[in-house]
Design a protein around this motif. Structure first.
Motif, PDB file in Angstrom:
ATOM      1  N   GLU A  77       5.155   4.804  -2.733  1.00 29.18           N
ATOM      2  CA  GLU A  77       4.751   4.263  -1.435  1.00 29.18           C
ATOM      3  C   GLU A  77       5.462   5.000  -0.305  1.00 29.18           C
ATOM      4  N   ARG A  82       3.997   5.104   3.507  1.00 29.40           N
ATOM      5  CA  ARG A  82       3.806   3.668   3.725  1.00 29.40           C
ATOM      6  C   ARG A  82       5.140   2.945   3.536  1.00 29.40           C
ATOM      7  N   LYS A  85       5.126  -0.930   2.921  1.00 27.64           N
ATOM      8  CA  LYS A  85       4.776  -1.304   1.546  1.00 27.64           C
ATOM      9  C   LYS A  85       5.958  -1.076   0.606  1.00 27.64           C
TER      10      LYS A  85
END
Length: 303
Positions: A77, A82, A85
């Motif tokens: 992630e 991200r 996340k």
């Protein structure tokens, strides 16, 4: 299928792309087997295919219920850009299911995330976990020690960083990993060092750093020798505690070079060195006797 799995494992470090091809070939025949999905996930991770790795890791988790690869999922992630996340995964209830090695891997990933965000002190804090113990050596210790050293350099604590890098080598020597082909002789009392750990000499005790805790739950370390006072023995030729001494000398006790200080002869057989051949080869006594007899007839020997 089994052959492709074996080949995937064989090429994982040297050629991750080729390993991934073999893992995917195995997946085409056994996609419903958890071990196949796991092999594909790890090969994809090593090859830098983060999206595929995350997909396969999620599938493996659904099939088995295991959280063992949670750190890899967090790192995927992170690599995919991200971070929210990644943090969500890293702070989920699943973290409680990780063993000590898993917690170390997760801490290393979180430290990397902090550095990406420009938070150098956050990286140090992320690695300040109970497994960060310079006096205990487990399979994860060298990697954790080096990650912590890198984090320390990020905040300008170079002297401490050198000590932790050195302790990583000490741990490898004690465990028989890394650059050391064979482990040092450690009395494990018949126990598995992977489970018990090995106590390490504290190279950086004078740096003001204290060990933050012992190994993970259920782990017990075995004692190795350290110098009197709790510090690792240091080679007198290495100088003062400037963080540059040779790590391979850790744990050894050097005798003083002066015979008067030793109080005993460490090599009693060397008294005749420098001309007494009998001392070097006691089996040639008969030849020496014969030579002496000949010399008596021919004349005096050279002085």
């Amino acid at each position: 299928m089994a052959k492709h799995l074996v080949m995937a494992g064989r090429y994982l470090e040297d050629d991750p792309r080729l390993a991934l091809e073999h893992a995917q070939a195995a997946g085409r025949r056994g996609g419903r087997i958890a071990a196949v999905r796991e092999a594909t996930a790890i090969a994809a991770y090593e090859a830098g295919d983060w999206a595929l790795a995350l997909k396969e890791l999620r599938t493996y988790r659904r099939m088995t219920g295991s959280q063992e690869h949670l750190p890899l999922m967090v790192d995927c992630e992170r690599a995919l850009g991200r971070p929210e996340k990644a943090v969500e995964l890293a702070t989920s209830e699943a973290v409680a299911e990780l063993d000590a090695a898993g917690r170390v891997e997760l801490a290393i990933v979180l430290a990397g995330m902090r550095r990406d965000q420009g938070d150098a002190q956050g990286a140090v804090d992320a690695l300040s976990i109970p497994q960060l113990d310079r006096n205990r050596g487990f399979s994860y210790s060298p990697r954790l020690f080096r990650a912590y050293a890198e984090a320390l350099r990020g905040v300008g604590r170079d002297r401490e960083a050198v000590a932790w890098d050195r302790q990583a080598v000490v741990a490898e020597a004690a465990l028989g990993t890394g650059q050391f082909a064979e482990p040092e002789i450690v009395d494990l009392v018949g126990e598995d060092p992977e489970q018990t750990g090995v106590e390490l000499p504290d190279d950086a005790a004078d740096d003001g750093e204290q060990a933050t805790g012992a190994g993970g739950p259920g782990e017990q370390a075995v004692v190795a020798e350290t110098a009197p006072g709790g510090d690792a023995a240091q080679d007198p030729e290495d100088g003062a505690d400037d963080g540059t001494e040779d790590v391979l000398d850790e744990g050894t006790d050097e005798e003083p070079e002066d015979d008067d200080e030793r109080g005993e002869d460490l090599d009693p057989d060397d008294e005749g060195e420098g001309g007494r051949e009998a001392d070097l080869d006691p089996d040639d006594d008969e030849e020496l006797v014969a030579d002496d007899a000949d010399g008596a007839q021919e004349g005096p020997a050279r002085g």
